[in-house]
Design a protein around this motif. Structure first.
Motif, mmCIF file in Angstrom:
data_model
loop_
_atom_site.group_PDB
_atom_site.id
_atom_site.type_symbol
_atom_site.label_atom_id
_atom_site.label_comp_id
_atom_site.label_asym_id
_atom_site.label_seq_id
_atom_site.Cartn_x
_atom_site.Cartn_y
_atom_site.Cartn_z
ATOM 1 N N PRO A 163 0.832 -1.210 0.000
ATOM 2 C CA PRO A 163 0.000 0.000 0.000
ATOM 3 C C PRO A 163 0.871 1.265 0.000
ATOM 4 O O PRO A 163 1.987 1.269 0.515
ATOM 5 C CB PRO A 163 -0.801 -0.120 1.306
ATOM 6 N N GLY A 164 0.347 2.336 -0.581
ATOM 7 C CA GLY A 164 1.072 3.600 -0.588
ATOM 8 C C GLY A 164 1.244 4.153 0.815
ATOM 9 O O GLY A 164 0.387 3.987 1.681
ATOM 10 N N SER A 165 2.373 4.823 1.029
ATOM 11 C CA SER A 165 2.660 5.438 2.331
ATOM 12 C C SER A 165 3.498 6.684 2.120
ATOM 13 O O SER A 165 4.466 6.659 1.353
ATOM 14 C CB SER A 165 3.414 4.467 3.241
ATOM 15 N N VAL A 166 3.123 7.771 2.790
ATOM 16 C CA VAL A 166 3.885 9.017 2.657
ATOM 17 C C VAL A 166 4.857 9.201 3.812
ATOM 18 O O VAL A 166 5.499 10.249 3.926
ATOM 19 C CB VAL A 166 2.944 10.238 2.575
ATOM 20 N N GLY A 167 5.013 8.163 4.646
ATOM 21 C CA GLY A 167 5.862 8.286 5.820
ATOM 22 C C GLY A 167 7.118 7.443 5.755
ATOM 23 O O GLY A 167 8.169 7.893 5.291
ATOM 24 N N TYR A 168 7.026 6.199 6.192
ATOM 25 C CA TYR A 168 8.212 5.364 6.374
ATOM 26 C C TYR A 168 9.076 5.222 5.121
ATOM 27 O O TYR A 168 10.275 5.546 5.162
ATOM 28 C CB TYR A 168 7.808 3.986 6.915
ATOM 29 N N PRO A 169 8.546 4.755 3.985
ATOM 30 C CA PRO A 169 9.424 4.597 2.822
ATOM 31 C C PRO A 169 9.999 5.912 2.322
ATOM 32 O O PRO A 169 11.131 5.957 1.830
ATOM 33 C CB PRO A 169 8.522 3.939 1.770
ATOM 34 N N VAL A 170 9.250 6.990 2.467
ATOM 35 C CA VAL A 170 9.746 8.297 2.031
ATOM 36 C C VAL A 170 10.882 8.752 2.941
ATOM 37 O O VAL A 170 11.890 9.307 2.479
ATOM 38 C CB VAL A 170 8.603 9.325 2.018
ATOM 39 N N SER A 171 10.747 8.500 4.238
ATOM 40 C CA SER A 171 11.817 8.876 5.171
ATOM 41 C C SER A 171 13.096 8.101 4.876
ATOM 42 O O SER A 171 14.202 8.642 4.987
ATOM 43 C CB SER A 171 11.375 8.633 6.617
ATOM 44 N N LYS A 172 12.962 6.839 4.486
ATOM 45 C CA LYS A 172 14.144 6.030 4.189
ATOM 46 C C LYS A 172 14.767 6.419 2.846
ATOM 47 O O LYS A 172 15.989 6.350 2.679
ATOM 48 C CB LYS A 172 13.780 4.547 4.209
ATOM 49 N N ALA A 173 13.934 6.829 1.880
ATOM 50 C CA ALA A 173 14.486 7.344 0.622
ATOM 51 C C ALA A 173 15.287 8.620 0.881
ATOM 52 O O ALA A 173 16.358 8.833 0.299
ATOM 53 C CB ALA A 173 13.367 7.603 -0.383
ATOM 54 N N ALA A 174 14.769 9.469 1.775
ATOM 55 C CA ALA A 174 15.505 10.679 2.155
ATOM 56 C C ALA A 174 16.801 10.316 2.871
ATOM 57 O O ALA A 174 17.838 10.975 2.680
ATOM 58 C CB ALA A 174 14.633 11.562 3.045
ATOM 59 N N LEU A 175 16.763 9.255 3.676
ATOM 60 C CA LEU A 175 17.974 8.804 4.366
ATOM 61 C C LEU A 175 19.036 8.358 3.367
ATOM 62 O O LEU A 175 20.232 8.605 3.571
ATOM 63 C CB LEU A 175 17.626 7.655 5.324
ATOM 64 N N ASN A 176 18.611 7.726 2.283
ATOM 65 C CA ASN A 176 19.573 7.323 1.252
ATOM 66 C C ASN A 176 20.287 8.534 0.665
ATOM 67 O O ASN A 176 21.510 8.523 0.480
ATOM 68 C CB ASN A 176 18.866 6.551 0.143
ATOM 69 N N MET A 177 19.525 9.586 0.342
ATOM 70 C CA MET A 177 20.154 10.793 -0.189
ATOM 71 C C MET A 177 21.056 11.443 0.855
ATOM 72 O O MET A 177 22.130 11.967 0.524
ATOM 73 C CB MET A 177 19.080 11.770 -0.674
ATOM 74 N N LEU A 178 20.624 11.414 2.104
ATOM 75 C CA LEU A 178 21.460 11.947 3.177
ATOM 76 C C LEU A 178 22.786 11.187 3.238
ATOM 77 O O LEU A 178 23.853 11.786 3.426
ATOM 78 C CB LEU A 178 20.717 11.830 4.515
ATOM 79 N N THR A 179 22.718 9.880 3.060
ATOM 80 C CA THR A 179 23.925 9.049 3.054
ATOM 81 C C THR A 179 24.888 9.512 1.965
ATOM 82 O O THR A 179 26.093 9.649 2.197
ATOM 83 C CB THR A 179 23.541 7.577 2.829
ATOM 84 N N VAL A 180 24.358 9.766 0.782
ATOM 85 C CA VAL A 180 25.185 10.221 -0.331
ATOM 86 C C VAL A 180 25.848 11.549 0.001
ATOM 87 O O VAL A 180 27.050 11.750 -0.261
ATOM 88 C CB VAL A 180 24.339 10.348 -1.610
#
Length: 248
Positions: A163-180
């Motif tokens: 199911p779509g979610s605007v919270g958890y997966p989006v926060s982890k995608a942002a974490l990936n960019m933060l890692t970079v």
């Protein structure tokens, strides 16, 4: 404690994947700092590691509490002088009902980002002076396969059917960019920064997922430990799981 022992801090280390990472670090002879929001639970986990022959100390660490994180960094500096490995493992799934597109509540979404993204910034910034004292520091951010936009949009991948979610997966995608971004900024200091997808493991965190969980916390911890302990050949600014690079 030996002066040349590797000093490793794991946030959210009193249970689940964080506890498994801490346990493996202890087995490898590291001095493990068991970061836990609940200091009593952190102390229990550290005691278990010591009973098994490891060297471990509890550190009270709520990643959303800036003064508390600062105090933890000061404690680590005073007792150990440096930090060699930082594993940003603490994370929350949040209230799922607050994250549904069309009925999302910003307070619920913000709570997820406070821990999963801003908490990582808070801890990393506080620990950077200690990491810079290490001859070869490593930062490993525990992300999630749900952050992969490739997998989420691939009709053949099971994640695309979640199911779509605007919270958890989006926060982890942002974490990936933060890692970079941290990897780019810290490369000149010799600090390598990577994100990992440990997979859905049979832990308290993953309860309620709509599929059978066959991976253990130790299975999920393996990729974290691998990235934290590789030598100079370790990549930086990447996203990895057991099979190698995870597509963004």
């Amino acid at each position: 404690m030996s002066d040349d022992a590797t000093i490793a801090l794991v946030t959210g280390a009193n249970k689940g994947i964080g506890r498994a990472v801490a346990g493996r670090f202890a087995e490898l002879g590291m001095t493990v700092l068991v970061g836990a929001r609940d200091l009593e639970k952190g102390a229990e986990a550290a005691a278990e590691l010591r009973a098994a022959g490891g060297t471990a100390y509890p550190i009270g660490l709520d990643v959303t509490d800036q003064p508390g994180v600062t105090a933890a960094a000061e404690e680590i500096s005073g007792r150990f002088g440096r930090l060699d490995i930082l594993v940003n493992n603490a994370g929350i799934s949040g209230e799922l009902g607050a994250q549904s597109p069309g009925s999302a509540r910003l307070d619920g979404v913000r709570a997820v980002f406070e821990t999963n993204l801003f908490g990582v910034v808070t801890v990393t910034e506080a620990m950077l002076p200690l990491l810079r004292r290490s001859p070869g520091a490593r930062i490993v951010n525990v992300s999630s396969g749900t952050s992969s936009m490739t997998w989420m949009t691939d009709a053949t991948h099971y994640l695309s059917r979640m199911p779509g979610s605007v919270g958890y997966p989006v926060s982890k995608a942002a974490l990936n960019m933060l890692t970079v971004q941290y990897a780019k900024a810290l490369a000149r200091d010799g600090i390598l920064v990577n994100a990992v997808a440990p997979g859905a493991c049979d832990t308290d965190f993953a309860k309620g997922l709509p599929f059978q969980l066959t991976r253990t916390a130790a299975d999920g911890a393996a990729i974290v430990v691998r990235l934290a302990t590789l030598g100079r050949e370790c990549p930086t600014g990447g996203f990895f799981d057991d099979n190698g690079k995870v597509p963004w």
